[in-house]
Design an enzyme around this catalytic site. Structure first.
Site, PDB file in Angstrom:
ATOM      1  N   ARG A 145      21.611  87.400 117.501  1.00 23.61           N
ATOM      2  CA  ARG A 145      21.372  87.438 118.951  1.00 23.61           C
ATOM      3  C   ARG A 145      20.176  86.574 119.320  1.00 23.61           C
ATOM      4  O   ARG A 145      19.269  86.375 118.516  1.00 23.61           O
ATOM      5  CB  ARG A 145      21.194  88.871 119.448  1.00 23.61           C
ATOM      6  CG  ARG A 145      20.100  89.669 118.756  1.00 23.61           C
ATOM      7  CD  ARG A 145      20.516  91.149 118.770  1.00 23.61           C
ATOM      8  NE  ARG A 145      19.456  92.039 118.310  1.00 23.61           N
ATOM      9  CZ  ARG A 145      19.177  92.267 117.038  1.00 23.61           C
ATOM     10  NH1 ARG A 145      19.844  91.640 116.068  1.00 23.61           N
ATOM     11  NH2 ARG A 145      18.222  93.113 116.698  1.00 23.61           N
ATOM     12  N   CYS A 161       1.940  92.123 130.993  1.00 19.70           N
ATOM     13  CA  CYS A 161       3.141  91.345 130.660  1.00 19.70           C
ATOM     14  C   CYS A 161       3.060  90.695 129.290  1.00 19.70           C
ATOM     15  O   CYS A 161       2.111  89.991 128.966  1.00 19.70           O
ATOM     16  CB  CYS A 161       3.360  90.252 131.708  1.00 19.70           C
ATOM     17  SG  CYS A 161       4.765  89.181 131.320  1.00 19.70           S
ATOM     18  N   ARG A 163       4.774  88.271 128.312  1.00 22.08           N
ATOM     19  CA  ARG A 163       4.907  86.810 128.443  1.00 22.08           C
ATOM     20  C   ARG A 163       3.928  86.247 129.457  1.00 22.08           C
ATOM     21  O   ARG A 163       4.218  85.257 130.130  1.00 22.08           O
ATOM     22  CB  ARG A 163       6.333  86.418 128.815  1.00 22.08           C
ATOM     23  CG  ARG A 163       7.259  86.767 127.703  1.00 22.08           C
ATOM     24  CD  ARG A 163       8.489  85.971 127.544  1.00 22.08           C
ATOM     25  NE  ARG A 163       9.178  86.625 126.443  1.00 22.08           N
ATOM     26  CZ  ARG A 163      10.029  87.628 126.607  1.00 22.08           C
ATOM     27  NH1 ARG A 163      10.384  88.026 127.794  1.00 22.08           N
ATOM     28  NH2 ARG A 163      10.552  88.211 125.564  1.00 22.08           N
TER      29      ARG A 163
HETATM   30  C1  LIG Z   1      13.917  92.406 121.747  1.00 20.77           C
HETATM   31  C2  LIG Z   1      14.488  91.153 121.320  1.00 20.77           C
HETATM   32  C3  LIG Z   1      15.874  91.008 121.120  1.00 20.77           C
HETATM   33  C4  LIG Z   1      16.839  92.164 121.327  1.00 20.77           C
HETATM   34  O1  LIG Z   1      16.577  93.187 120.432  1.00 20.77           O
HETATM   35  P1  LIG Z   1      17.526  94.486 120.392  1.00 20.77           P
HETATM   36  O2  LIG Z   1      16.863  95.408 119.420  1.00 20.77           O
HETATM   37  O3  LIG Z   1      18.872  94.038 119.949  1.00 20.77           O
HETATM   38  O4  LIG Z   1      17.561  95.046 121.787  1.00 20.77           O
HETATM   39  C5  LIG Z   1      16.343  89.803 120.712  1.00 20.77           C
HETATM   40  N1  LIG Z   1      15.527  88.757 120.479  1.00 20.77           N
HETATM   41  C6  LIG Z   1      14.191  88.866 120.644  1.00 20.77           C
HETATM   42  C7  LIG Z   1      13.340  87.685 120.342  1.00 20.77           C
HETATM   43  C8  LIG Z   1      13.625  90.053 121.076  1.00 20.77           C
HETATM   44  O5  LIG Z   1      12.301  90.148 121.263  1.00 20.77           O
END
Ligand SMILES: *Cc1c(COP(=O)(O)O)cnc(C)c1O
Length: 401
Positions: A145, A161, A163
């Site tokens: 992801r 924040c 970011r």
């Molecule tokens: C939080 C995050 C995600 C998503 O994490 P999940 O545990 O799947 O919700 C994906 N990439 C990055 C860089 C993140 O900080």
């Protein structure tokens, strides 16, 4: 009798569900009182128009002083505040206490001079996102992801924040952004292991419907992208943005999930209840993310009220974050024990759905690491069983296979 039942079931789910949620949590907040006092010439129609809310954001200290008696800590010194800009929508400002500078909502959005203090372990990019960024605007840290930072703008800037290094650029140059999105899309297309795209920012729901639709349709056209997620604080800070038109755009791109950012139960107003009701009625699963903040939400009653309130508006608490060590955030950070106490005070005592996963997003790019109170006490003396403790502190044995 039969007829009455029929009428009840014919009622659109939005009506029934939202009305019930409103009844269960009567909101004492009234943004209309605030509007009449500070914006006497503004009609309810204008007030409820998200573009009006955005155009009338409070972005300077002198403007803020019209609404709020600033404390010494909030009054900027000659250096000003930190790097993070100030922005509060009129709607969210209606939730800010005008005289109590310790009020949770106020502390989360009104800058103080503590933001200038750089403490041990703090960094501009503590999570090392830039190191995991194969193309600008994309973070690829986990195998399957990616995080797509679609805009740097938010309607309201949270003082903690994660970011803060990059948000706040409101001089949106669509052409530049478009070029950056194209490169991100190209990366996702050429990496078919990416089955989940999380659109964040900034706040993606500050983008116009057309731009969002463009991005979502391009992502949906990539066969390897199974789910799309949006991360947003809009339902809490700009609920007027959740229009029927927006919802009809979003629902075309299922499976679409939305993670909402909530900080305090005071955010669960009738406006926010309606916004979440619309999203939920469109079949969008809603999760919430909350940052643990010193003196704002770091106690069990506050968190219980927030998480139970979120369930009433059909939002499932997803993550509770230990506050990231961004620059000038020491006044917000709590010991990790506090977060563990909160989890211990919730698990078993209330609905399991109301208990989020408590995580530290590890500095240096380690990703989210879950933390749990110690429920496993280890093997018994005779080695025949595993000793466990439950939410009431009782000890239980599970026979070792
Ligand atoms: C939080 C995050 C995600 C998503 O994490 P999940 O545990 O799947 O919700 C994906 N990439 C990055 C860089 C993140 O900080």
């Amino acid at each position: 009798m039969k007829k009455a039942i029929l009428i009840e079931s014919d009622e659109p789910p939005s009506q029934a569900g939202v009305q019930r949620a409103l009844r269960l949590a009567p909101s004492t907040h009234s943004s209309s009182t605030f509007r009449r006092r500070y914006f006497p010439d503004v009609s309810p129609q204008q007030w409820n128009d998200w573009r009006w809310q955005l155009a009338n954001r409070v972005t300077t200290i002198p403007e803020l002083e019209r609404f709020v008696d600033l404390s010494d800590e909030e009054r900027p010194t000659f250096k000003g505040h930190g790097i993070l800009p100030l922005s509060i929508t009129p709607y969210y400002l209606s939730l800010v206490h005008p005289t109590d500078s310790s009020q949770p909502i106020r502390r989360s959005v009104v800058p103080t001079h503590h933001e200038q203090l750089l403490s041990r372990g703090e960094a501009a990019d503590p999570l090392g996102e830039e190191d995991d960024s194969p193309v600008p605007g994309l973070v690829h840290r986990y195998p399957d992801r990616v995080l797509l930072l679609a805009t740097n703008a938010c309607s309201v800037y949270c003082r903690y924040c994660t970011r803060s290094r990059r948000v706040g650029n409101h001089g949106r140059r669509d052409g530049l952004l478009q070029a950056q999105w194209e490169r991100c899309l190209e990366y996702i297309r050429s990496h078919p292991q990416v089955r989940d795209v999380l659109i964040s920012g900034g706040d993606p729901l500050t983008l116009p419907d057309k731009r969002l639709q463009w991005l979502l349709s391009r992502l949906r056209a990539i066969p390897s992208v199974e789910i799309i997620r949006i991360g947003t604080k809009v339902p809490a800070v700009l609920p007027q943005r959740i229009t029927r038109e927006l919802v009809s755009v979003l629902r075309r791109f299922h499976p679409l999930w939305i993670s909402l950012h909530f900080t305090h139960p005071d955010e669960l107003t009738s406006e926010t209840t309606r916004a979440c009701g619309r999203l939920a009625d469109a079949g969008i699963p809603l999760g919430s993310q909350t940052v643990l903040l010193q003196g704002i939400n770091d106690d069990v009653p506050t968190m219980r009220a927030l998480f139970q309130g979120l369930l009433r508006i059909r939002v499932r608490p997803y993550y509770l974050y230990q506050c990231d060590p961004i620059q000038g955030s020491a006044h917000f950070r709590t010991p990790v024990e506090r977060g563990l106490e909160i989890i211990r005070g919730l698990r078993g005592h209330t609905t399991g759905y109301a208990v989020p996963t408590y995580v530290i997003d590890a500095p240096g790019g380690g990703g989210k690491i879950p933390l749990l109170p110690q429920y496993c006490l280890g093997p018994s003396a005779d080695g025949d069983s595993l000793m466990l403790t439950n939410y009431e502190g009782g000890t239980f044995h599970y026979p070792t296979p």
